[in-house]
Scaffold this motif. Structure first.
Motif, mmCIF file in Angstrom:
data_model
loop_
_atom_site.group_PDB
_atom_site.id
_atom_site.type_symbol
_atom_site.label_atom_id
_atom_site.label_comp_id
_atom_site.label_asym_id
_atom_site.label_seq_id
_atom_site.Cartn_x
_atom_site.Cartn_y
_atom_site.Cartn_z
ATOM 1 N N SER A 58 0.212 -1.211 0.104
ATOM 2 C CA SER A 58 -0.214 0.163 -0.441
ATOM 3 C C SER A 58 0.729 1.302 -0.097
ATOM 4 O O SER A 58 0.732 2.489 -0.461
ATOM 5 N N LEU A 59 1.993 1.318 0.999
ATOM 6 C CA LEU A 59 2.669 2.414 1.106
ATOM 7 C C LEU A 59 3.613 2.682 -0.389
ATOM 8 O O LEU A 59 4.302 3.884 -0.023
ATOM 9 N N GLY A 79 -13.082 0.804 -2.824
ATOM 10 C CA GLY A 79 -13.283 -0.977 -2.955
ATOM 11 C C GLY A 79 -11.945 -1.395 -1.756
ATOM 12 O O GLY A 79 -10.753 -1.907 -2.848
ATOM 13 N N SER A 80 -11.865 -0.585 -1.010
ATOM 14 C CA SER A 80 -10.631 -0.125 -0.230
ATOM 15 C C SER A 80 -10.526 -2.295 0.846
ATOM 16 O O SER A 80 -9.545 -2.414 1.414
ATOM 17 N N GLY A 81 -11.547 -2.895 1.056
ATOM 18 C CA GLY A 81 -11.724 -3.967 1.266
ATOM 19 C C GLY A 81 -11.422 -3.988 3.034
ATOM 20 O O GLY A 81 -12.187 -3.020 3.730
ATOM 21 N N ALA A 82 -10.518 -4.748 3.587
ATOM 22 C CA ALA A 82 -10.099 -4.251 4.603
ATOM 23 C C ALA A 82 -9.327 -3.073 5.202
ATOM 24 O O ALA A 82 -7.952 -3.273 5.765
ATOM 25 N N GLY A 83 -9.147 -1.784 3.802
ATOM 26 C CA GLY A 83 -8.244 -0.399 4.784
ATOM 27 C C GLY A 83 -7.406 -0.449 3.465
ATOM 28 O O GLY A 83 -6.564 0.692 3.499
ATOM 29 N N PHE A 84 -6.334 -1.750 2.073
ATOM 30 C CA PHE A 84 -5.541 -1.332 1.686
ATOM 31 C C PHE A 84 -6.135 -0.345 0.293
ATOM 32 O O PHE A 84 -7.258 -0.143 -0.814
ATOM 33 N N PRO A 85 -5.142 0.995 -0.603
ATOM 34 C CA PRO A 85 -4.136 1.210 0.659
ATOM 35 C C PRO A 85 -4.047 2.481 1.709
ATOM 36 O O PRO A 85 -4.141 2.792 2.127
ATOM 37 N N SER A 86 -5.478 2.713 1.619
ATOM 38 C CA SER A 86 -6.079 4.388 2.330
ATOM 39 C C SER A 86 -5.304 4.156 3.437
ATOM 40 O O SER A 86 -4.441 4.852 4.702
#
Ligand code: SAM
Length: 241
Positions: A58-59, A79-86
């Motif tokens: 993500s980074l 569509g971040s799902g479990a929070g990736f990449p944000s």
């Protein structure tokens, strides 16, 4: 990639994590793995794999667009799902104002708990389809940066993401090796939706994990009001000439 190797790999890129930030990644890992026992969030659960394939991956966005590291930008993660990449981006740059859109409410609920545990502010969680959120005045053409990882092919993704970017903002698509092929099929939709490809960057992941390709699409004019089309239509009938 063990946590220590993760810290070193980031330091080599000029990103020195504070103890608080290291702790936030540790909590994130723990929450992801524990919640994954009762809810399908990810197939990647080994610690070294989560640190490499979710956190570090993500980074990489920070390495290819340094503004994300320091500036007070608004970013929408589709569509971040479990929070990736944000979420990793937000941990590293707390000044980012993040909006996450996902059509699966259980993932939004997981993120709600996670955001509280990590003590993050300026994170807005939106349960909905990007096709609908992109029509909503609260979100349409509001963001400096729109991003998406592992959501759809580029000719579909452009219709989900470009309506959310403000004019003069940028949609950054995170893609695998297939990026050139996907871009070829997306040329028409990018133009119709008000975008223009401004840059492409590649980054080799450590441990022979392959190449990440980033396609930068600047929003050069407003997206016509009829887009995005109804939920499901962009995937069923991607925009072609
Ligand atoms: N971006 C995350 C990652 O890289 O790990 C998650 C990827 S997951 C394969 C795709 C996510 O996109 C899912 O959480 C799904 O619910 C969401 N999604 C798919 N189509 C969507 C749409 N039209 N609008 C909003 N979310 C969508």
């Amino acid at each position: 990639m063990k946590p220590e190797e993760f810290y070193q790999a980031l330091a080599a890129k000029g990103i020195e994590l504070s103890d608080t930030q290291k702790k936030q990644f540790e909590i994130y890992f723990h929450e992801l793995v524990e919640t994954n026992k009762v809810m399908n969030l990810t197939t990647i659960i080994e610690e070294d794999q989560v640190y490499l394939k979710h956190f570090y991956d993500s980074l990489v966005l920070d390495f290819v667009d340094e503004k994300l590291l320091t500036e007070e930008l608004t970013l929408c993660d589709v569509g971040s799902g479990a929070g990736f990449p944000s979420i990793p981006l937000k941990i590293v740059n707390p000044k980012l104002k993040i909006t996450i859109v996902d059509s699966l409410n259980k993932r939004i609920k997981f993120l709600d708990g996670l955001v509280n545990k990590l003590g993050l502010d300026d994170v807005t969680l939106v349960h909905g389809r990007a096709e609908e959120v992109g029509k909503n005045k609260l979100y349409r053409e509001q963001f400096d940066i729109v991003t998406a990882r592992a959501v759809a092919a580029l000719n579909i993704l452009t219709e989900l993401c470009l309506p959310l970017s403000k004019v003069d903002g940028t949609f950054i698509a995170m893609k695998s090796e297939k990026a050139p092929e996907e871009l070829e099929h997306a040329t028409y939709s990018i133009q119709v939706l008000g975008g223009k490809v401004s840059d492409q960057k590649s980054f080799e992941l450590p441990n022979n994990e392959g190449i990440r390709n980033f396609i930068f699409i600047d929003k050069v004019k407003n997206t016509p009001g009829k887009y995005p089309r109804k939920p499901g239509t962009p995937a069923k009938k991607p925009l072609v000439k």
